[in-house]
Design an enzyme around this catalytic site. Structure first.
Site, mmCIF file in Angstrom:
data_model
loop_
_atom_site.group_PDB
_atom_site.id
_atom_site.type_symbol
_atom_site.label_atom_id
_atom_site.label_comp_id
_atom_site.label_asym_id
_atom_site.label_seq_id
_atom_site.Cartn_x
_atom_site.Cartn_y
_atom_site.Cartn_z
ATOM 1 N N ASP A 1 13.992 14.205 -25.478
ATOM 2 C CA ASP A 1 14.138 12.807 -25.889
ATOM 3 C C ASP A 1 14.571 12.760 -27.349
ATOM 4 O O ASP A 1 14.576 13.773 -28.046
ATOM 5 C CB ASP A 1 12.853 12.022 -25.638
ATOM 6 C CG ASP A 1 11.664 12.543 -26.411
ATOM 7 O OD1 ASP A 1 11.864 13.327 -27.355
ATOM 8 O OD2 ASP A 1 10.523 12.172 -26.079
ATOM 9 N N ASP B 1 10.543 10.804 -15.924
ATOM 10 C CA ASP B 1 9.591 11.673 -16.614
ATOM 11 C C ASP B 1 8.354 10.850 -16.914
ATOM 12 O O ASP B 1 8.423 9.622 -17.040
ATOM 13 C CB ASP B 1 10.167 12.203 -17.936
ATOM 14 C CG ASP B 1 10.052 11.172 -19.054
ATOM 15 O OD1 ASP B 1 9.068 11.229 -19.827
ATOM 16 O OD2 ASP B 1 10.920 10.272 -19.143
#
Length: 379
Positions: free
Chosen positions: A95, A273
């Site tokens: 991320d 996720d």
């Protein structure tokens, strides 16, 4: 590395809005819909990398913010990159760090340049810009890089949401340029843009058009699963994924509960996720087809049945797991984490099978009826 392409998404089948496909990358193939276990600090907590793979995971997630603070992206690069450092040789998505910067830092200062913040670990000062975020992800050796964006609560005023979306799109363009500038890394990795706009269809549409104009390998639906509730999230997902390029994978960040995932797959999402399966495992909760089980509950103290007869931890009874958790034995967290990750991958495999057979609606309705029935009392 192999002779597989840098990044290629193949759509094999659709069932309504749901999609069955796969992503081919140099480090491996990712079957979609896919769930990515979260390896925040270079590890999926309580699991060895080989055991994560055995659960069925094709890809894991690493966290830019945490790894830049400890042990440091430059150090990870000197030690061979995140794959070699952690022992996970398949794809890793990282991320951008934006969410953690804005949620964990007590003091932040946002500007067009980026976000200045103080570490939640020691109070040291740092700055993440789109360019620095991409640099960190490149140093880590990420396979799928996320563009840097600005997240604001869905409860913010529309003016605040619009300004954050517009800035995120400017940062997306800078992220894309920074990614392309790392020629060696860009030749073997991919970059995803992140759609923002809270719960506003107009803002979501403008964000999607800006991202498609820049061009990315995949697209994430960002800014959801931050407290708006499932009904509002699904209402947004009824239209937001369809605004994105249908030929590219769509990733819903930070989701989530099993029934959240099923509903999002029905609405066209390909990748997920969430920390939930691992965090819940460490806190005594197991996910099952009959709903979540709180193994701390006294009713399991003498139950000799397994959590699931097909689970990799079926050799241990609910009574033993109850004992481990109540005694704060680390084996309890390890076993429940392994089970939860296995369950999530079984869920994804069942979704893929149902889409391929053209019976997702029937499967999903049956799943919800059983999962929400909470039929998990001792026999």
């Amino acid at each position: 590395m192999t002779d597989r392409p840098r990044f290629a998404f193949t759509l094999h089948h659709t069932d309504g809005k749901a999609r069955l496909g796969e992503i081919a990358m140099q480090r491996g193939v990712i079957r979609t819909p896919a769930f990515m276990p979260v390896g925040t600090a270079g590890t999926v907590k309580a699991m060895k990398p080989a055991d994560v793979r055995v659960t069925g995971a094709d890809i894991i997630l690493g966290n830019t913010y945490h790894l830049m603070l400890r042990p440091g992206a430059e150090r990870v690069a000197r030690l061979g990159g995140l794959h070699a450092f952690s022992g996970w040789e398949r794809p890793i998505l990282t991320d951008s760090g934006g969410y953690q910067v804005m949620s964990l830092s007590a003091l932040t200062k946002r500007s067009e340049d980026g976000v200045a913040f103080k570490s939640h670990l020691d109070g040291s000062a740092h700055m993440i810009s789109p360019e620095r975020s991409i640099e960190i992800q490149r140093l880590l050796g990420s396979d799928i890089v996320m563009a840097f964006d600005e997240l604001v609560p869905t409860t913010s005023t529309r003016d605040v949401q619009e300004a954050a979306m517009a800035r995120s799109m400017r940062w997306a363009e800078r992220s894309r340029k920074a990614f392309d500038g790392g020629i060696d890394h860009a030749a073997r990795a991919a970059i995803f843009g992140i759609q923002q706009g809270a719960l506003d269809p107009d803002l979501r549409g403008r964000s999607a058009e800006a991202l498609k104009g820049i061009g990315f390998d995949g697209y994430a639906v960002g800014g959801l699963a931050v407290g708006e509730g499932q009904e509002a999230m699904f209402a947004c997902l009824d239209y937001a994924p369809g605004m994105l390029d249908e030929a590219k994978p769509r990733y819903l960040m930070g989701v989530g509960k099993p029934d959240d995932i099923v509903g999002a797959v029905e609405r066209g999402i390909d990748m997920f996720d969430c920390v939930l399966p691992t965090r819940s495992g460490r806190n005594g909760q197991a996910f099952t087809w009959d709903g979540p089980v709180n193994i701390r509950n006294a009713k399991w103290a003498e139950d000799l049945s397994p959590i699931d007869p097909d689970s990799p931890i079926a050799g241990w009874s609910r009574a033993y797991l109850h004992h481990l958790v109540k005694s704060n034995e680390m084996l309890g967290a390890m076993l429940l984490t392994e089970h939860n990750l296995w369950f999530y991958q079984q869920l994804m495999a069942s979704l893929r099978e149902a889409i391929g057979a053209g019976r997702l609606t029937l499967w999903a309705d049956a799943f919800r009826a059983r999962y929400k029935g909470q039929a998990n009392a001792p026999a």
